[in-house]
Write a protein that holds these residues in place. Sequence first.
Motif, short mmCIF file in Angstrom:
data_model
loop_
_atom_site.label_atom_id
_atom_site.label_comp_id
_atom_site.label_asym_id
_atom_site.label_seq_id
_atom_site.Cartn_x
_atom_site.Cartn_y
_atom_site.Cartn_z
N LEU A 146 23.29 -9.08 31.11
CA LEU A 146 22.14 -10.29 31.35
C LEU A 146 20.83 -9.45 30.92
O LEU A 146 20.12 -10.33 30.27
N ALA A 147 20.47 -8.52 31.24
CA ALA A 147 19.16 -7.91 31.01
C ALA A 147 19.14 -7.55 29.60
O ALA A 147 17.79 -7.71 29.35
N SER A 148 20.11 -7.48 28.80
CA SER A 148 20.02 -7.35 27.67
C SER A 148 19.37 -8.28 26.59
O SER A 148 19.01 -8.27 25.54
N VAL A 223 31.01 -8.82 24.22
CA VAL A 223 29.66 -8.14 24.87
C VAL A 223 28.99 -6.97 24.14
O VAL A 223 27.70 -7.21 23.85
N LEU A 224 29.77 -6.19 23.42
CA LEU A 224 29.28 -5.28 22.36
C LEU A 224 28.52 -6.08 21.42
O LEU A 224 27.56 -5.51 21.00
N ALA A 225 28.91 -6.83 20.89
CA ALA A 225 28.46 -7.54 19.75
C ALA A 225 26.92 -8.08 20.18
O ALA A 225 25.88 -7.87 19.27
N LYS A 226 26.96 -8.93 21.16
CA LYS A 226 25.80 -9.60 21.81
C LYS A 226 24.77 -8.52 22.21
O LYS A 226 23.73 -8.55 21.68
N VAL A 227 25.16 -7.40 22.85
CA VAL A 227 24.25 -6.35 23.24
C VAL A 227 23.62 -5.76 21.77
O VAL A 227 22.44 -5.47 21.83
N ALA A 228 24.64 -5.35 21.20
CA ALA A 228 23.96 -4.75 19.88
C ALA A 228 23.06 -5.51 19.22
O ALA A 228 22.12 -5.02 18.55
N ASP A 229 23.42 -6.87 18.87
CA ASP A 229 22.40 -7.95 18.33
C ASP A 229 20.87 -7.73 19.04
O ASP A 229 19.92 -7.74 18.42
N ARG A 231 19.76 -5.65 20.96
CA ARG A 231 18.99 -4.31 21.13
C ARG A 231 18.91 -3.72 19.80
O ARG A 231 18.40 -2.63 19.69
N SER A 232 19.18 -4.41 18.65
CA SER A 232 19.04 -3.66 17.38
C SER A 232 19.84 -2.50 17.30
O SER A 232 19.27 -1.29 16.69
N LEU A 233 21.10 -2.35 17.70
CA LEU A 233 21.66 -1.21 17.79
C LEU A 233 23.00 -1.58 16.61
O LEU A 233 23.63 -2.57 16.60
N ASN A 234 23.78 -0.39 16.46
CA ASN A 234 25.02 -0.51 15.65
C ASN A 234 26.17 -0.74 16.75
O ASN A 234 26.16 0.08 17.87
N MET A 235 27.07 -1.67 16.62
CA MET A 235 28.06 -2.09 17.26
C MET A 235 28.93 -0.75 17.59
O MET A 235 29.45 -0.47 18.75
N GLU A 236 29.26 -0.03 16.64
CA GLU A 236 30.13 1.30 16.72
C GLU A 236 29.49 2.21 17.42
O GLU A 236 30.22 2.94 18.47
N ALA A 237 28.44 2.36 17.46
CA ALA A 237 27.46 3.34 18.05
C ALA A 237 27.18 3.15 19.55
O ALA A 237 27.31 3.88 20.48
N LEU A 238 27.16 1.82 19.72
CA LEU A 238 26.99 1.55 21.03
C LEU A 238 28.43 1.73 22.04
O LEU A 238 28.39 2.06 23.18
N LEU A 255 17.62 7.12 27.07
CA LEU A 255 16.43 6.68 26.04
C LEU A 255 16.89 6.61 24.66
O LEU A 255 16.62 5.63 23.82
N ALA A 256 17.53 7.68 24.14
CA ALA A 256 17.93 7.70 22.62
C ALA A 256 19.24 6.92 22.33
O ALA A 256 19.12 6.37 21.25
N SER A 257 20.03 6.28 23.40
CA SER A 257 20.89 5.60 23.17
C SER A 257 20.48 4.01 22.83
O SER A 257 21.21 3.31 22.23
N GLY A 258 19.19 3.77 23.26
CA GLY A 258 18.41 2.47 22.90
C GLY A 258 18.93 1.32 24.02
O GLY A 258 18.62 0.30 23.67
N LEU A 259 19.66 1.61 25.10
CA LEU A 259 20.11 0.92 26.24
C LEU A 259 18.77 0.42 26.81
O LEU A 259 18.88 -0.85 27.33
N ILE A 260 17.77 1.15 27.05
CA ILE A 260 16.69 0.83 27.82
C ILE A 260 15.41 1.16 27.02
O ILE A 260 15.40 1.88 26.18
N ASP A 261 14.13 0.70 27.44
CA ASP A 261 13.04 0.68 26.95
C ASP A 261 12.22 1.82 27.59
O ASP A 261 11.04 2.29 27.15
N GLY A 262 12.62 2.12 28.78
CA GLY A 262 11.76 3.36 29.58
C GLY A 262 12.44 3.23 30.98
O GLY A 262 12.92 2.47 31.51
N PHE A 263 12.02 4.41 31.58
CA PHE A 263 11.97 4.55 32.95
C PHE A 263 10.49 4.29 33.75
O PHE A 263 9.58 4.93 33.30
N LYS A 264 10.60 3.38 34.61
CA LYS A 264 9.45 3.11 35.18
C LYS A 264 9.56 2.90 36.62
O LYS A 264 10.73 2.49 36.95
N TYR A 265 8.63 3.18 37.56
CA TYR A 265 8.74 2.39 38.88
C TYR A 265 8.32 1.06 39.01
O TYR A 265 7.58 0.48 38.02
#
Length: 587
Positions: A146-148, A223-229, A231-238, A255-265
């Motif tokens: 959902l968050a993606s 799910v992989l296809a939608k998240v990859a789209d 987050r602008s990620l490659n589906m196989e890499a994801l 962070l390098a995986s591209g799953l999130i944009d940052g760590f924040k409180y």
Amino acid sequence: MSKFLKYFLAVIAGSMVSAFFFLMGIVIFVSILASSSSQEVKVADNSILVLDLKGPIVERTSDDPFEQIISELSGQVAPVGLNKILASIKKAKKDDRIKGIYMESGMVMAGYATIEEIRNALIDFRESGKFVHSYAPVYTQSAYYLASAADKIYLNPTGMLDFQGISASYTFYKGTLEKLGIEMQIFKHGEFKSAVEPFILEKLSDAARHQSEVYLNSIWDHVLAKVADSRSLNMEALNQTASQAPVLMEDSLMLASGLIDGFKYKDEVLNELKSLTNTEEKDDLNALNISKYSSVYLPDEKKGLEKNKIAVIYAEGAIDGGSSDGIQSEDLSRTIREARRDSSIKAVVLRINSPGGSGLGSEIIWREVQLTKKIKPVIVSMGDLAASGGYYIACAADSIVAHPTTLTGSIGVFGMIPNTEGLLKKIGVTTDRVKTNQFADFPVLDRPFTADEKQLMQGYIERFYGIFLKRCADGRQTTVEAIDEVGEGRVWSGENALAIDLIDKLGGIDEAIAIAAGMAELENYRLVELPEILTPIEQIMKSMSENASARIGQLFLGEQYQILKTINDLKTAHPVQARMPFDVQLN
């Protein structure tokens, strides 16, 4: 004697006074609720809509005061209605006072199809140029899906994110039944009709495992296809990232995986939201939750003035499953019948979220759908589940719409009759009987079935399966043989179901409504949700008699509540079931 009468009259008087004050309390309570609900909600400029989705999401909710009270007492989050979530997001897109959406949904409790509905609404919301930010200390996998849809995803610096592939867990009761001395006598048609397996096996059969692997992989690929789209990620890499268990990844790799944009409180996230809404750092954000914002009307909104209507009829839960929170066939049939007879209702959208249940109950509902289809368009919108009996009541519709992640199909029938002879012997109970005819005591629960009785029961199952096939074949305008090839009790994902013509289109409830409007040739219309919502006092009385016991059971039994509920429902279940295998729980 006089002393007795004095005390007796005192008790009577005290009871009457107590009853009076009790009734007055309810009246005052309802009055307060009514007055509070009638207060207009003010939306300030530069506001944000808050989606706090930490609890269960159901198809729809009423403003049930007792539900809120029970939730507060138990420390649990009250359910929120999908209908209110979608309507609020759609409204916020057009509301110039709402600048964006802030979402806390790390522990969302909903199936993937329900999440897909919300996710699509958020993506549509972002097309307005407004922002969607998501934050959570912990993201479950479905919550991350959902968050993606957000343009920014933040995680607490010490938080956790679960994105490692889909699994489904299954519970088996064979060992428990053996200890109790109960034998489940099984009658079924369908190689894949594995709903009976928890009661006779200790693990999945090969057929059940195969069908589970197929629909789980279908859902995961989607799910992989939608998240990859998003987050602008490659589906196989994801997918490779998922195989490395991100929940245990180092921060830099996360962070390098591209799953999130940052760590924040959270305070840092709130400060960012203040900057986006031109709010002074010392001031509070102008924020509204779904409960408040759902009652807001926009200046250009019409408040139910259109004469022509499309009815959205909700069918949620097991069919005649013995639980108060499921589908009661007679009640749902009456609702469909009333919609058919209402000349102002030009089309019906039947929203189904059901694993099936009673074969007889399914047939009763099917009949009303079929009759309604002859008079006005009937479109089915499938939620997380529309399987077995859920598909039975859908197959007669003019068109069927489902999400790629919907679980549907499971066209098959089974019967399950317990033999409690072993249990009775353990506790020293014996039985005897006298009868006039061979089958006068059939079906009986305190002895095993005879060969003749087994033959009778299996014959009935086969005949009912034939009826089920015929209903589906007629509804889908194909042959019984074609349905049988994709039947046999097999469960399919919505994407699979489209390929084998069990459904007509992939999409959500908005697509189903659009199809209904097109078939009814309506440009202007209003939606009515059925069955009608109960009044506050009716909600209180209904909740006191039904929902409270369920919520208290969940409070004290936790995850074991669903297992005990499943066993308990067998006591009142119809002997012939068109039900989906297991109570599937996807991570």
